[in-house]
Design a protein around this motif. Sequence first.
Motif, PDB file in Angstrom:
ATOM      1  N   LEU A  42       0.827  -1.209   0.000  1.00 19.30           N
ATOM      2  CA  LEU A  42       0.000   0.000   0.000  1.00 19.30           C
ATOM      3  C   LEU A  42       0.858   1.254   0.000  1.00 19.30           C
ATOM      4  CD1 LEU A  42      -2.823  -0.936   2.523  1.00 19.30           C
ATOM      5  CD2 LEU A  42      -2.631  -1.431   0.070  1.00 19.30           C
ATOM      6  N   ARG A  43       0.367   2.259  -0.690  1.00 17.19           N
ATOM      7  CA  ARG A  43       1.099   3.525  -0.752  1.00 17.19           C
ATOM      8  C   ARG A  43       0.287   4.720  -0.250  1.00 17.19           C
ATOM      9  NH1 ARG A  43       3.511   2.691  -6.864  1.00 17.19           N
ATOM     10  NH2 ARG A  43       5.467   1.670  -6.254  1.00 17.19           N
ATOM     11  N   VAL A  44      -0.925   4.843  -0.748  1.00 13.51           N
ATOM     12  CA  VAL A  44      -1.681   6.073  -0.493  1.00 13.51           C
ATOM     13  C   VAL A  44      -3.078   5.744   0.025  1.00 13.51           C
ATOM     14  CG1 VAL A  44      -2.618   8.176  -1.527  1.00 13.51           C
ATOM     15  CG2 VAL A  44      -0.422   7.284  -2.318  1.00 13.51           C
ATOM     16  N   VAL A  45      -3.483   6.431   1.078  1.00 16.33           N
ATOM     17  CA  VAL A  45      -4.797   6.246   1.689  1.00 16.33           C
ATOM     18  C   VAL A  45      -5.476   7.611   1.788  1.00 16.33           C
ATOM     19  CG1 VAL A  45      -6.045   5.472   3.744  1.00 16.33           C
ATOM     20  CG2 VAL A  45      -3.902   4.331   3.071  1.00 16.33           C
ATOM     21  N   GLN A  46      -6.605   7.765   1.098  1.00 15.15           N
ATOM     22  CA  GLN A  46      -7.349   9.030   1.170  1.00 15.15           C
ATOM     23  C   GLN A  46      -8.694   8.733   1.818  1.00 15.15           C
ATOM     24  OE1 GLN A  46      -4.359  10.861  -0.083  1.00 15.15           O
ATOM     25  NE2 GLN A  46      -6.074  12.226  -0.549  1.00 15.15           N
ATOM     26  N   VAL A  59     -15.445  23.755  19.966  1.00 12.37           N
ATOM     27  CA  VAL A  59     -14.674  22.614  19.453  1.00 12.37           C
ATOM     28  C   VAL A  59     -14.521  22.733  17.944  1.00 12.37           C
ATOM     29  CG1 VAL A  59     -15.319  21.002  21.304  1.00 12.37           C
ATOM     30  CG2 VAL A  59     -16.786  21.258  19.277  1.00 12.37           C
ATOM     31  N   ASP A  60     -13.610  21.928  17.413  1.00  9.42           N
ATOM     32  CA  ASP A  60     -13.351  21.958  15.969  1.00  9.42           C
ATOM     33  C   ASP A  60     -14.584  21.531  15.177  1.00  9.42           C
ATOM     34  OD1 ASP A  60     -13.049  18.909  14.984  1.00  9.42           O
ATOM     35  OD2 ASP A  60     -12.398  19.122  17.069  1.00  9.42           O
ATOM     36  N   ASP A  61     -14.718  22.103  13.954  1.00  7.80           N
ATOM     37  CA  ASP A  61     -15.750  21.617  13.042  1.00  7.80           C
ATOM     38  C   ASP A  61     -15.165  21.221  11.691  1.00  7.80           C
ATOM     39  OD1 ASP A  61     -15.330  24.194  11.998  1.00  7.80           O
ATOM     40  OD2 ASP A  61     -17.169  24.989  12.900  1.00  7.80           O
ATOM     41  N   ASN A  62     -13.862  21.250  11.597  1.00  7.87           N
ATOM     42  CA  ASN A  62     -13.188  20.808  10.368  1.00  7.87           C
ATOM     43  C   ASN A  62     -11.812  20.258  10.727  1.00  7.87           C
ATOM     44  OD1 ASN A  62     -13.389  21.064   7.206  1.00  7.87           O
ATOM     45  ND2 ASN A  62     -11.288  21.612   7.718  1.00  7.87           N
ATOM     46  N   VAL A  63     -11.494  19.092  10.197  1.00  9.24           N
ATOM     47  CA  VAL A  63     -10.231  18.415  10.483  1.00  9.24           C
ATOM     48  C   VAL A  63      -9.467  18.184   9.190  1.00  9.24           C
ATOM     49  CG1 VAL A  63      -9.162  16.345  11.454  1.00  9.24           C
ATOM     50  CG2 VAL A  63     -11.366  17.164  12.365  1.00  9.24           C
ATOM     51  N   HIS A  64      -8.285  18.710   9.114  1.00 12.60           N
ATOM     52  CA  HIS A  64      -7.359  18.394   8.027  1.00 12.60           C
ATOM     53  C   HIS A  64      -6.159  17.697   8.640  1.00 12.60           C
ATOM     54  CE1 HIS A  64      -8.859  21.662   4.970  1.00 12.60           C
ATOM     55  NE2 HIS A  64      -9.492  20.514   4.829  1.00 12.60           N
ATOM     56  N   ALA A  65      -5.871  16.481   8.199  1.00 17.96           N
ATOM     57  CA  ALA A  65      -4.721  15.785   8.774  1.00 17.96           C
ATOM     58  C   ALA A  65      -3.974  14.977   7.727  1.00 17.96           C
ATOM     59  CB  ALA A  65      -5.177  14.865   9.912  1.00 17.96           C
ATOM     60  N   LEU A  66      -2.652  15.004   7.842  1.00 16.85           N
ATOM     61  CA  LEU A  66      -1.793  14.114   7.055  1.00 16.85           C
ATOM     62  C   LEU A  66      -1.431  12.932   7.936  1.00 16.85           C
ATOM     63  CD1 LEU A  66       0.639  16.715   5.406  1.00 16.85           C
ATOM     64  CD2 LEU A  66      -1.574  15.888   4.583  1.00 16.85           C
ATOM     65  N   LEU A  67      -1.356  11.754   7.331  1.00 19.49           N
ATOM     66  CA  LEU A  67      -1.128  10.524   8.084  1.00 19.49           C
ATOM     67  C   LEU A  67       0.102   9.789   7.553  1.00 19.49           C
ATOM     68  CD1 LEU A  67      -4.787   9.097   7.783  1.00 19.49           C
ATOM     69  CD2 LEU A  67      -3.926  10.703   9.510  1.00 19.49           C
ATOM     70  N   GLY A 100       4.183   1.934   5.835  1.00 16.83           N
ATOM     71  CA  GLY A 100       4.790   2.695   4.759  1.00 16.83           C
ATOM     72  C   GLY A 100       3.821   3.528   3.951  1.00 16.83           C
ATOM     73  N   ALA A 101       2.544   3.309   4.135  1.00 12.46           N
ATOM     74  CA  ALA A 101       1.582   4.115   3.388  1.00 12.46           C
ATOM     75  C   ALA A 101       1.513   5.529   3.967  1.00 12.46           C
ATOM     76  CB  ALA A 101       0.202   3.462   3.435  1.00 12.46           C
ATOM     77  N   LYS A 102       1.059   6.451   3.132  1.00 13.93           N
ATOM     78  CA  LYS A 102       0.820   7.815   3.582  1.00 13.93           C
ATOM     79  C   LYS A 102      -0.617   8.177   3.259  1.00 13.93           C
ATOM     80  CE  LYS A 102       5.495   9.606   3.382  1.00 13.93           C
ATOM     81  NZ  LYS A 102       6.291  10.795   2.984  1.00 13.93           N
ATOM     82  N   GLY A 103      -1.156   9.099   4.024  1.00  6.45           N
ATOM     83  CA  GLY A 103      -2.560   9.377   3.795  1.00  6.45           C
ATOM     84  C   GLY A 103      -2.976  10.778   4.145  1.00  6.45           C
ATOM     85  N   MET A 104      -4.221  11.041   3.776  1.00  7.20           N
ATOM     86  CA  MET A 104      -4.886  12.287   4.159  1.00  7.20           C
ATOM     87  C   MET A 104      -6.218  11.931   4.769  1.00  7.20           C
ATOM     88  SD  MET A 104      -4.521  14.911   1.012  1.00  7.20           S
ATOM     89  CE  MET A 104      -3.447  16.337   1.200  1.00  7.20           C
ATOM     90  N   LEU A 105      -6.578  12.677   5.791  1.00  2.00           N
ATOM     91  CA  LEU A 105      -7.897  12.526   6.408  1.00  2.00           C
ATOM     92  C   LEU A 105      -8.546  13.893   6.480  1.00  2.00           C
ATOM     93  CD1 LEU A 105      -8.878  10.439   9.501  1.00  2.00           C
ATOM     94  CD2 LEU A 105      -9.546  12.845   9.369  1.00  2.00           C
TER      95      LEU A 105
END
Lengths: 381, 381, 381, 381
Positions: free
Chosen positions: B159-163, B232-240, B245-250
């Motif tokens: 696996l490489r990329v997880v969106q 509290v937060d109402d929007n989450v931007h995160a890099l994983l 070894g995979a990388k992702g965005m949430l």
Amino acid sequence: MTTPRIRYAMVGGGRGAFIGAVHRIAARMDDRFELVAGALSSNPENAQASAADLHIAADRAYTSYEEMLRVEKTRADGIQAVVIVTPNHMHFPVAKACLEAGVDVICDKPVTRTLEEALELERIVKNSGCFFALTHNYSAYPLVRYARELVERGKLGKLRVVQVEYPQEWLTEAAADDNKQASWRTDPARSGLAGCLGDIGTHAFQLAQFITQQKVKTVSADLTSFVDGRPVDDNVHALLRFDGGAKGMLWSSQVAPGCENGLRIRVYGEKAGIEWAQENPNELWFCELNKPRQRITRRGDIGSDIAARGMRTPGGHPEGYLEGFANLYKDIADILIARQQGETHFLQNWVPDIDTGVEGMRFIQAVLTSSQQDGVWTPLV
Amino acid sequence: MTTPRIRYAMVGGGRGAFIGAVHRIAARMDDRFELVAGALSSNPENAQASAADLHIAADRAYTSYEEMLRVEKTRADGIQAVVIVTPNHMHFPVAKACLEAGVDVICDKPVTRTLEEALELERIVKNSGCFFALTHNYSAYPLVRYARELVERGKLGKLRVVQVEYPQEWLTEAAADDNKQASWRTDPARSGLAGCLGDIGTHAFQLAQFITQQKVKTVSADLTSFVDGRPVDDNVHALLRFDGGAKGMLWSSQVAPGCENGLRIRVYGEKAGIEWAQENPNELWFCELNKPRQRITRRGDIGSDIAARGMRTPGGHPEGYLEGFANLYKDIADILIARQQGETHFLQNWVPDIDTGVEGMRFIQAVLTSSQQDGVWTPLV
Amino acid sequence: MTTPRIRYAMVGGGRGAFIGAVHRIAARMDDRFELVAGALSSNPENAQASAADLHIAADRAYTSYEEMLRVEKTRADGIQAVVIVTPNHMHFPVAKACLEAGVDVICDKPVTRTLEEALELERIVKNSGCFFALTHNYSAYPLVRYARELVERGKLGKLRVVQVEYPQEWLTEAAADDNKQASWRTDPARSGLAGCLGDIGTHAFQLAQFITQQKVKTVSADLTSFVDGRPVDDNVHALLRFDGGAKGMLWSSQVAPGCENGLRIRVYGEKAGIEWAQENPNELWFCELNKPRQRITRRGDIGSDIAARGMRTPGGHPEGYLEGFANLYKDIADILIARQQGETHFLQNWVPDIDTGVEGMRFIQAVLTSSQQDGVWTPLV
Amino acid sequence: MTTPRIRYAMVGGGRGAFIGAVHRIAARMDDRFELVAGALSSNPENAQASAADLHIAADRAYTSYEEMLRVEKTRADGIQAVVIVTPNHMHFPVAKACLEAGVDVICDKPVTRTLEEALELERIVKNSGCFFALTHNYSAYPLVRYARELVERGKLGKLRVVQVEYPQEWLTEAAADDNKQASWRTDPARSGLAGCLGDIGTHAFQLAQFITQQKVKTVSADLTSFVDGRPVDDNVHALLRFDGGAKGMLWSSQVAPGCENGLRIRVYGEKAGIEWAQENPNELWFCELNKPRQRITRRGDIGSDIAARGMRTPGGHPEGYLEGFANLYKDIADILIARQQGETHFLQNWVPDIDTGVEGMRFIQAVLTSSQQDGVWTPLV
């Protein structure tokens, strides 16, 4: 005071059956029904085992519906309704016996094996004073009901064109001998003379009449049995003319590879069109002339009480076939409770009844006749 | 012999609640559970009325879970499991009390209000010998489970990329004061320090870990509270970054107009990609490199026992949110029956547990920390 | 050596016209044609102005096609082909004049106003030795051609069911008097007796025959003119029987709100089905029985030379209506170059010709007859 | 009077090239340009052969752009503009030479290989008085322009969230040595230090700024090179903060199996959201809070002059990548004609220019820096 659950029995639906389990989940979904008895199979062993699976007490696991009706009548906690999920040819005798015993009936479709039986059943229902529902479940999806409301509110203007279709692939090849679902559906003695036409064509027909609130007056049809040796049709092509002036096409097929359960309807009027497909039932397209299409989703705020009734979760939480089916049961529960108090519930206008069943059999009869006579326009009588 | 239904009680979920009704339908769908008691509300009147609605006997309608646990223990037909559907801050004390009383727990997510509570609960679960399930329902959709199998079978290669993303619109504006669902979810005292992050971000996180079977090692995050005055937060931007070894965005958001419940995941490996979206959960895209995409549908013959277990109807009969949720309950029933016989059921590997809960809280903690420190990569510890 | 561009003239297509501009872009797309002359309008002023717009030299801007043919013949750099984009009633006289002058013809559809004209034109074409192409552009989309190849390679098995439709909305209401496109299309004197049937029904018919490589033998039809006072049909319902055993339905309509240019075809055989829709022409569904559907996209590596010829960009770069149209022009260029060298190019098998045109007129004739005779099955003769 | 075509030359784009052919079709689509000269290849044989293919006179087929500029200047019918379609490293020297020779430039993106070159080119453009366009073609799709208008008209309210992505699959594996397109794009000497980032990440960045009309202030990025031995990134994960308060995510990848050319953007504001995807560019979703989504299609009556300009056919006739690209050329033609008359055309506000190019290089630089520094938020300077 809590409203008690309705005590029901099932006829048919033992181990190895398909639609019985669907009815049971639908009845259970909103906790308005309680399965207390059954004549689940004519085979005593299967009847007992199936009943045990379903937590039915052993002494209420019958092998004949006649016996069941007789015995249950004597119990203080006896059944109040019977759900019929047998092959088509048994619908008539079971329903007749129930109604004559004063028990309400919830029956799978098509209503009977022949039009003659349907007409006879119609008389019995009307004389019985009992309630009779026919489970054309697809018309209980919230957005189908909303579609009917859009038509009734005049949002489409005068209707012109109705395109309805219901393709499947599962009978593309000759079915194996041990395929129980396929075998009775392609046996005229059990299913009736209509194959695909009776099994799913009637759903398409009912959906079209339900949404448009127009009746099909005449049909011109071309039935085919593509698979060698199949005694009933597996593809239906029909042109329709409605009493309100609309014209339509109906296609149903069980030999269309790639199609799973492709019931779909499109209705166009002078002012707008609507499009809906069963495989993604949570969206309805509303298309006003020369405006962007609107994708209406199943959510509580669309402005329809009848649609909102049939929703258990917010928009974006997909509801499907079982929820749609359960809507019928929820409505039937409300209707039965109202009837216990001598009242008529407005939902009777939304739940398919014996008239729907007779219309479906007239449709089958007219299509068969038209197709045998090379497509001559044939009235539904 | 018929397997008896599991007798459960519910804590929370009285009149006016949302998720309690979902749990009850899910538990009822396959008829494996029986709701026999409840501490549905701390308000005695609401507790009684809610219990009556649900056919719970009046003497088993409690106003405190402590009392319920005490009394039920004395009954021969006492409860075997408790379902917790309170706001987040009550998860910990209720679960603790149940486990200490030797009662199995089925708990809504996120597992607790804080990581500290989660770690404490982990110790309690492990010492208790009881069963604990966390209802991350989205991972119980048949095609999500099949997606995990495709990964496990190596169909995607390394696996490489997880969106992964989960946008909603319902908190785009400041919620009205009487919006019960919104008010506790945006109150740190009841919901925890995470808003959108805890409510739906954790679902996205769990889904990503579930399908990839990799753990998120570190995150870099940017939390925002777009609506004035929202604590509290109402929007989450995160890099994983995952341990395999995979990388992702949430991305999760509750301020995205047009998005109802848009949970969606895409995973790409060296050989193939998969794509799935919750709003049409009956299809999974399987994309082998340089070949036509395949639209895999939820149907019995896709070649997966675990997926087929979670299907009640043939392909083309849409199953949705409630069926997915019900799959957890069906699995839990099988697990509990197996445990009664001293056995470990393979399904424990598929049902989210306390470890899943702790991981979710570590994720929340790491995202909060990273965001406070301007996005520094922060490990999940 | 560079292949020189083909010098062509256009008849019709002056200012205010629609389809002429489409032909010019299509001819220009691959730089194989050069527009050098025109009889763009019978109005001298419009003819001159339109020619100037198009960089046609003033002395080659004619007001009559007869004059144009006469004068151009005398030039060393005279025209090699004529593109006819007039209303239907002018197709016959212009084509006849060109062919008798030895000039190749590219003609918009339908080929003529009546079947009699078409049959006469057929004789003229065959006697002339000239090339004649009919611009049924939709059959030149790469994935349509690939669909035909899938059928020809036996991937679908013996064909059974063909569902083709072409709904539009633009004539839902009576057209304004100054709507030039609408006015000639609803005027029998210019358009022929068929309205929607001739304008778009023939496209659907041609597409069905093109992909299946079967001929429609007989039709049963129901034509309607829904808009008051409209002298031609605006909705076509027809049942089809093909000479290879397939059966079909054809729906075309110009009164379907929400439908822009909804040409769509589905073909089902014993082994597989295919589905394609013009509004997203870059995808073709290939559905083998009981396997996941494949979404084939327009890209070079799908394994079809004829499809790959018609692609100018990699997959994912959407190509559309103009590119599809341009494919016809590219093919015609190759055919004309080959003919200059006395060769027959294989592409003649893929470009609609006078036979296609005659078949289209036979279809119109049979549908009109069947509809007038209440749907009697009518052969195409 | 007819407006004469603009005489242009092409640098790069000989046989074996990809994007040159796209530019030529785009320039030809609306017949506003004429290709009269070329330095198509530095290889004399290829240069001549390529020119002949394109009907360029042999004496205007040059092997060096310097020579071309020198000779063309001496001709009365000399070139008015140069289109640069070389690999990135040649953009700067060719553009510089053209501008210093007083010739307008149309340049493929990214504008140069490095930020330093871009800043130098910016000075040159501004001193030259010449016109310079950068072909970020995706922002010329009609519905993209309409999306920008919806933002500008305040239909979305204050913007909050921007999700932009551009995944492809074509570099999932190490490219073969003879893959010309892949080899220069993964060679820092020709492409620059950015791989996927420069090739398609810049498109996504430009699209986001174009539609939102906000500038990205800072980025936090995580670049990866997943394929062994690849000297440049093949996956870009970046968080964005815009100067108007919006926050965003940008994902671009060339290792995502199943993704062909998946450029997609979603923008959410306080009142509404919009969603658009390049692979089906003829639809734009407009989602007002708590209302049904509207599917806006590319058609003349949507209420936008700038969008309608870029349409050649009615709604439902799909226009694609080449038409979008051609819109830039059509606009540039109008701008150049206006400039000949000393006027500034409003379209200059819609066509990407040297400023766009510099911003793109600042973005590349900031992403590279942030990624090298473990994701630290990095300003675009």
